[in-house]
Design a protein around this motif. Sequence first.
Motif, PDB file in Angstrom:
ATOM      1  N   ALA A  44       0.828  -1.200   0.000  1.00 41.45           N
ATOM      2  CA  ALA A  44       0.000   0.000   0.000  1.00 41.45           C
ATOM      3  C   ALA A  44       0.867   1.256   0.000  1.00 41.45           C
ATOM      4  N   HIS A  45       1.923   1.259   0.796  1.00 45.00           N
ATOM      5  CA  HIS A  45       2.828   2.412   0.822  1.00 45.00           C
ATOM      6  C   HIS A  45       3.599   2.559  -0.495  1.00 45.00           C
ATOM      7  N   GLU A  46       3.648   1.488  -1.282  1.00 43.80           N
ATOM      8  CA  GLU A  46       4.279   1.563  -2.597  1.00 43.80           C
ATOM      9  C   GLU A  46       3.231   1.804  -3.683  1.00 43.80           C
ATOM     10  N   ASN A  47       2.048   2.260  -3.238  1.00 42.29           N
ATOM     11  CA  ASN A  47       0.950   2.731  -4.094  1.00 42.29           C
ATOM     12  C   ASN A  47       0.347   1.653  -4.982  1.00 42.29           C
ATOM     13  N   GLY A  48       0.337   0.411  -4.493  1.00 38.44           N
ATOM     14  CA  GLY A  48      -0.400  -0.629  -5.176  1.00 38.44           C
ATOM     15  C   GLY A  48      -1.853  -0.647  -4.744  1.00 38.44           C
ATOM     16  N   SER A  49      -2.714  -1.172  -5.599  1.00 40.59           N
ATOM     17  CA  SER A  49      -4.091  -1.457  -5.207  1.00 40.59           C
ATOM     18  C   SER A  49      -4.105  -2.828  -4.541  1.00 40.59           C
ATOM     19  N   VAL A  50      -4.762  -2.936  -3.400  1.00 39.67           N
ATOM     20  CA  VAL A  50      -4.703  -4.189  -2.636  1.00 39.67           C
ATOM     21  C   VAL A  50      -6.094  -4.679  -2.276  1.00 39.67           C
ATOM     22  N   PHE A  51      -6.244  -6.012  -2.301  1.00 39.36           N
ATOM     23  CA  PHE A  51      -7.467  -6.654  -1.837  1.00 39.36           C
ATOM     24  C   PHE A  51      -7.057  -7.627  -0.749  1.00 39.36           C
ATOM     25  N   LEU A  52      -7.503  -7.372   0.471  1.00 36.78           N
ATOM     26  CA  LEU A  52      -7.057  -8.115   1.642  1.00 36.78           C
ATOM     27  C   LEU A  52      -8.100  -9.151   2.054  1.00 36.78           C
ATOM     28  N   VAL A  53      -7.624 -10.350   2.376  1.00 37.67           N
ATOM     29  CA  VAL A  53      -8.522 -11.451   2.740  1.00 37.67           C
ATOM     30  C   VAL A  53      -8.019 -12.107   4.023  1.00 37.67           C
ATOM     31  N   ASP A  54      -8.947 -12.470   4.893  1.00 37.63           N
ATOM     32  CA  ASP A  54      -8.609 -13.148   6.134  1.00 37.63           C
ATOM     33  C   ASP A  54      -9.851 -13.855   6.647  1.00 37.63           C
ATOM     34  N   ARG A  55      -9.673 -14.737   7.617  1.00 38.05           N
ATOM     35  CA  ARG A  55     -10.835 -15.348   8.260  1.00 38.05           C
ATOM     36  C   ARG A  55     -11.469 -14.395   9.266  1.00 38.05           C
TER      37      ARG A  55
ATOM     38  N   GLU B 191     -12.790 -10.695  10.801  1.00 40.25           N
ATOM     39  CA  GLU B 191     -13.372  -9.410  10.424  1.00 40.25           C
ATOM     40  C   GLU B 191     -12.398  -8.255  10.627  1.00 40.25           C
ATOM     41  N   LEU B 192     -11.331  -8.487  11.374  1.00 38.16           N
ATOM     42  CA  LEU B 192     -10.322  -7.453  11.588  1.00 38.16           C
ATOM     43  C   LEU B 192      -9.700  -6.981  10.277  1.00 38.16           C
ATOM     44  N   VAL B 193      -9.798  -7.804   9.248  1.00 35.25           N
ATOM     45  CA  VAL B 193      -9.186  -7.439   7.971  1.00 35.25           C
ATOM     46  C   VAL B 193      -9.803  -6.164   7.396  1.00 35.25           C
ATOM     47  N   HIS B 194     -11.062  -5.907   7.725  1.00 30.66           N
ATOM     48  CA  HIS B 194     -11.717  -4.712   7.187  1.00 30.66           C
ATOM     49  C   HIS B 194     -11.126  -3.433   7.775  1.00 30.66           C
TER      50      HIS B 194
ATOM     51  N   SER C 234     -11.520  -5.522   0.790  1.00 27.03           N
ATOM     52  CA  SER C 234     -11.280  -6.596   1.754  1.00 27.03           C
ATOM     53  C   SER C 234     -12.460  -7.540   1.791  1.00 27.03           C
ATOM     54  N   ALA C 235     -12.194  -8.766   2.270  1.00 27.67           N
ATOM     55  CA  ALA C 235     -13.253  -9.759   2.429  1.00 27.67           C
ATOM     56  C   ALA C 235     -12.803 -10.806   3.426  1.00 27.67           C
ATOM     57  N   THR C 236     -13.757 -11.441   4.094  1.00 23.12           N
ATOM     58  CA  THR C 236     -13.465 -12.631   4.887  1.00 23.12           C
ATOM     59  C   THR C 236     -13.730 -13.855   4.015  1.00 23.12           C
ATOM     60  N   ALA C 237     -12.958 -14.923   4.258  1.00 18.43           N
ATOM     61  CA  ALA C 237     -13.116 -16.117   3.424  1.00 18.43           C
ATOM     62  C   ALA C 237     -12.643 -17.356   4.155  1.00 18.43           C
ATOM     63  N   ASP C 238     -13.279 -18.484   3.877  1.00 16.10           N
ATOM     64  CA  ASP C 238     -12.848 -19.791   4.335  1.00 16.10           C
ATOM     65  C   ASP C 238     -12.007 -20.405   3.223  1.00 16.10           C
ATOM     66  N   LEU C 239     -10.703 -20.207   3.290  1.00 10.86           N
ATOM     67  CA  LEU C 239      -9.815 -20.674   2.227  1.00 10.86           C
ATOM     68  C   LEU C 239      -9.453 -22.146   2.362  1.00 10.86           C
ATOM     69  N   GLU C 240     -10.004 -22.807   3.357  1.00 11.57           N
ATOM     70  CA  GLU C 240      -9.850 -24.251   3.444  1.00 11.57           C
ATOM     71  C   GLU C 240     -10.834 -24.963   2.516  1.00 11.57           C
TER      72      GLU C 240
END
Length: 293
Positions: free
Chosen positions: A61-72, A74-77, A93-99
């Motif tokens: 983000a500090h290098e000015n990329g667009s980012v989409f953050l995912v985690d299990r 809700e803190l990711v938001h 951002s989104a929450t996801a069950d990556l299993e």
Amino acid sequence: MTPQGAGDREAAPQSAKGTMPVGEGVEGTPELFTPDRFKGQNVLITGAAQGIGQAVANRIAHENGSVFLVDRSELVHQVAADLAEVTSGTVGSATADLETWEGAEAMVAAAVEKLGSVDVAINNVGGTIWAKPYEHYTPEEIEKEVRRSLFTTLWSVRAELPALIDNGGGTIVNVSSVATRGVNRVPYAASKGGVNALVSALALEAAPKNVRVVATAPGGTLAPERKVQRGPGPEGEQEKEWYQQIVDQTVDSSLFKRYGTLDEQAAPIVFLASKEASYITGSVLPVAGGDQG
């Protein structure tokens, strides 16, 4: 998408001799970064609510990329909201069950919907749940370890690959571990060995489609206390002793005799994800103070 299955690598664990030193958080401007290195790039990052994943997201983000953050979690938001203030790019951002395949497929669809496309996918989900000699693992625990640290990457890469190919190419960076040679975590070690095999095999298939596939293999890493725990902590003197054996081996295997920092793990991940590494594929880079795993 529902929350389940994210984490960072080898955070300093509780041990029978006390707690390993805890590193600082990743809030604020990274000490070192390359302005605009990711400008115009869309980057998907899993396990981004804390630990190495959050440090990577902060750097990009500090290098000015667009980012989409995912985690299990809700803190990711909240992490995404904070990063939206420091990048000229788009943040989602989104929450996801990556299993599960369904969770990974939905994650990529959401990332493409938000960012328009995906240029880079950084798969950071995984981590040891239990710590004990292999003969003490139950069949259910073995399956849970493999789902957490291998299937999260297998499903994520399978979902990401078509999006990268449709975009004309891109980069997959998986986060493995030097614990493929480590005590008291055989199912985790086997899972990360599978991640390494995925990198070498898929790189052969993906190169003609202009997709690079690489990984880092972190060693022990100092991190703030986890906000979302991977599993139960050690209970009783025997489990604490087994955990301490991991700590001791991790430190002894490092030529520097210490754990690494979040910044020391994030930097090589971000490099491999960048266009600066355009001629690197099929490689797993140990980032463990000289421990080759």
